[in-house]
Design a protein around this motif. Structure first.
Motif, PDB file in Angstrom:
ATOM      1  N   ARG A  26       5.081   8.352  25.243  1.00 46.76           N
ATOM      2  CA  ARG A  26       3.660   8.043  24.867  1.00 46.76           C
ATOM      3  C   ARG A  26       3.702   7.518  23.402  1.00 46.76           C
ATOM      4  O   ARG A  26       3.056   6.648  23.020  1.00 46.76           O
ATOM      5  CB  ARG A  26       2.795   9.291  24.740  1.00 46.76           C
ATOM      6  CG  ARG A  26       1.479   9.343  24.193  1.00 46.76           C
ATOM      7  CD  ARG A  26       0.707  10.269  24.143  1.00 46.76           C
ATOM      8  NE  ARG A  26      -0.783  10.232  23.491  1.00 46.76           N
ATOM      9  CZ  ARG A  26      -1.728   9.716  24.237  1.00 46.76           C
ATOM     10  NH1 ARG A  26      -1.328   9.153  25.584  1.00 46.76           N
ATOM     11  NH2 ARG A  26      -2.981   9.207  23.759  1.00 46.76           N
ATOM     12  N   GLU A  27       4.866   8.164  22.598  1.00 43.06           N
ATOM     13  CA  GLU A  27       5.097   7.660  21.160  1.00 43.06           C
ATOM     14  C   GLU A  27       5.615   6.194  21.333  1.00 43.06           C
ATOM     15  O   GLU A  27       4.960   5.432  20.408  1.00 43.06           O
ATOM     16  CB  GLU A  27       6.342   8.405  20.629  1.00 43.06           C
ATOM     17  CG  GLU A  27       6.373   8.215  19.220  1.00 43.06           C
ATOM     18  CD  GLU A  27       7.684   9.160  18.440  1.00 43.06           C
ATOM     19  OE1 GLU A  27       8.542   8.566  18.212  1.00 43.06           O
ATOM     20  OE2 GLU A  27       7.260  10.495  18.833  1.00 43.06           O
ATOM     21  N   VAL A  30       2.430   3.775  22.150  1.00 38.01           N
ATOM     22  CA  VAL A  30       1.589   3.859  21.005  1.00 38.01           C
ATOM     23  C   VAL A  30       2.250   2.706  20.015  1.00 38.01           C
ATOM     24  O   VAL A  30       1.481   1.758  19.536  1.00 38.01           O
ATOM     25  CB  VAL A  30       1.323   5.190  20.077  1.00 38.01           C
ATOM     26  CG1 VAL A  30       0.735   5.024  18.827  1.00 38.01           C
ATOM     27  CG2 VAL A  30       0.441   6.154  20.969  1.00 38.01           C
ATOM     28  N   ARG A  31       3.496   2.812  19.643  1.00 32.81           N
ATOM     29  CA  ARG A  31       4.276   1.871  18.862  1.00 32.81           C
ATOM     30  C   ARG A  31       3.938   0.438  19.448  1.00 32.81           C
ATOM     31  O   ARG A  31       3.898  -0.417  18.584  1.00 32.81           O
ATOM     32  CB  ARG A  31       5.703   2.218  18.876  1.00 32.81           C
ATOM     33  CG  ARG A  31       6.411   1.420  17.786  1.00 32.81           C
ATOM     34  CD  ARG A  31       7.719   1.881  17.711  1.00 32.81           C
ATOM     35  NE  ARG A  31       8.593   2.258  19.197  1.00 32.81           N
ATOM     36  CZ  ARG A  31       9.159   1.304  19.970  1.00 32.81           C
ATOM     37  NH1 ARG A  31       8.729   0.154  19.783  1.00 32.81           N
ATOM     38  NH2 ARG A  31       9.619   1.927  21.150  1.00 32.81           N
ATOM     39  N   ARG A  34       0.725  -0.963  18.973  1.00 31.22           N
ATOM     40  CA  ARG A  34       0.611  -1.523  17.332  1.00 31.22           C
ATOM     41  C   ARG A  34       1.399  -2.806  17.160  1.00 31.22           C
ATOM     42  O   ARG A  34       0.853  -3.510  16.514  1.00 31.22           O
ATOM     43  CB  ARG A  34       0.847  -0.382  16.556  1.00 31.22           C
ATOM     44  CG  ARG A  34       0.657  -0.619  14.862  1.00 31.22           C
ATOM     45  CD  ARG A  34       1.312   0.657  14.251  1.00 31.22           C
ATOM     46  NE  ARG A  34       2.537   0.971  14.215  1.00 31.22           N
ATOM     47  CZ  ARG A  34       3.254   1.878  14.958  1.00 31.22           C
ATOM     48  NH1 ARG A  34       2.297   2.643  15.685  1.00 31.22           N
ATOM     49  NH2 ARG A  34       4.431   2.296  14.945  1.00 31.22           N
ATOM     50  N   ASP A  40      -4.465   0.295  16.898  1.00 38.21           N
ATOM     51  CA  ASP A  40      -3.709   1.658  16.910  1.00 38.21           C
ATOM     52  C   ASP A  40      -4.430   2.413  18.031  1.00 38.21           C
ATOM     53  O   ASP A  40      -5.703   2.929  18.194  1.00 38.21           O
ATOM     54  CB  ASP A  40      -4.727   2.324  15.650  1.00 38.21           C
ATOM     55  CG  ASP A  40      -4.201   3.790  15.437  1.00 38.21           C
ATOM     56  OD1 ASP A  40      -3.377   4.262  16.330  1.00 38.21           O
ATOM     57  OD2 ASP A  40      -4.510   4.406  14.464  1.00 38.21           O
ATOM     58  N   GLU A  42      -3.862   5.309  18.980  1.00 41.22           N
ATOM     59  CA  GLU A  42      -4.348   6.417  18.712  1.00 41.22           C
ATOM     60  C   GLU A  42      -5.993   6.556  18.701  1.00 41.22           C
ATOM     61  O   GLU A  42      -6.469   7.972  18.760  1.00 41.22           O
ATOM     62  CB  GLU A  42      -3.486   7.195  17.516  1.00 41.22           C
ATOM     63  CG  GLU A  42      -2.197   7.272  17.419  1.00 41.22           C
ATOM     64  CD  GLU A  42      -1.623   8.464  18.198  1.00 41.22           C
ATOM     65  OE1 GLU A  42      -2.263   9.147  19.079  1.00 41.22           O
ATOM     66  OE2 GLU A  42      -0.472   8.553  17.980  1.00 41.22           O
ATOM     67  N   ARG A  43      -6.632   5.677  18.500  1.00 38.60           N
ATOM     68  CA  ARG A  43      -7.813   5.766  18.122  1.00 38.60           C
ATOM     69  C   ARG A  43      -8.781   5.509  19.595  1.00 38.60           C
ATOM     70  O   ARG A  43      -9.855   5.490  19.656  1.00 38.60           O
ATOM     71  CB  ARG A  43      -8.437   4.437  17.240  1.00 38.60           C
ATOM     72  CG  ARG A  43      -7.984   4.611  15.853  1.00 38.60           C
ATOM     73  CD  ARG A  43      -8.423   3.469  14.979  1.00 38.60           C
ATOM     74  NE  ARG A  43      -9.775   3.560  14.947  1.00 38.60           N
ATOM     75  CZ  ARG A  43     -10.545   2.619  14.600  1.00 38.60           C
ATOM     76  NH1 ARG A  43     -10.048   1.390  14.338  1.00 38.60           N
ATOM     77  NH2 ARG A  43     -11.862   2.620  14.729  1.00 38.60           N
ATOM     78  N   SER A  45      -8.653   5.584  24.169  1.00 38.78           N
ATOM     79  CA  SER A  45      -8.197   6.474  25.206  1.00 38.78           C
ATOM     80  C   SER A  45      -6.952   5.766  25.924  1.00 38.78           C
ATOM     81  O   SER A  45      -7.001   4.707  26.673  1.00 38.78           O
ATOM     82  CB  SER A  45      -9.052   6.660  26.207  1.00 38.78           C
ATOM     83  OG  SER A  45      -8.776   7.195  27.543  1.00 38.78           O
TER      84      SER A  45
END
Length: 137
Positions: A26-27, A30-31, A34, A40, A42-43, A45
């Motif tokens: 997941r990390e 997200v990276r 970005r 982002d 994280e903002r 779903s």
């Protein structure tokens, strides 16, 4: 969809690699979102589908991997946004981008794993408010 730099007319969705073997999936997702789009994750779903695909690496890209590495394992995620958003591409990685209905996006890529994941999107959610297509049950 983003057009890959260094490979004219090769379109794909966000892809990427782990920075280290123990980086959580997941990390990494997200990276990569970005780094490739400026968005982002994280903002929004971000959904881990729990699906992994093993595929042969295109010969054109094998130089990016250790000698003898011919296959890759990818993990499928999707991210739902409320509307087409402004994207900031890294020009070293991608030349242009397009927000497309899922069927058009799937037809644009030559990657079978990317195509199959895009075509499965309606089964994961019923689309966004800006792009709803009738999907057979």
């Amino acid at each position: 969809m983003m057009e890959r730099a260094g490979w004219q007319n090769f379109w794909q969705s966000v892809t990427g690699s782990l920075e280290r073997e123990d980086e959580p999936l997941r990390e990494a997702a997200v990276r990569e979102v970005r780094e490739e789009t400026g968005l982002d994750a994280e903002r929004y779903s971000l959904l881990d589908w729990g699906i992994s695909n093993r595929f042969e690496i295109f010969n054109k890209h094998r130089s990016r991997y250790a000698p003898g590495v011919t296959h890759n394992l990818e993990h499928v995620f999707s991210m739902q946004v409320p509307q087409p958003l402004e994207v900031t591409l890294n020009p070293a990685e991608h030349l242009s981008h397009r927000w497309l209905p899922y069927r058009e996006a799937a037809a644009l890529t030559i990657s079978w794993t990317n195509r199959d994941a895009i075509l499965a999107l309606p089964r994961r959610d019923r689309g966004t408010s800006w792009e709803r297509e009738r999907v057979p049950e």
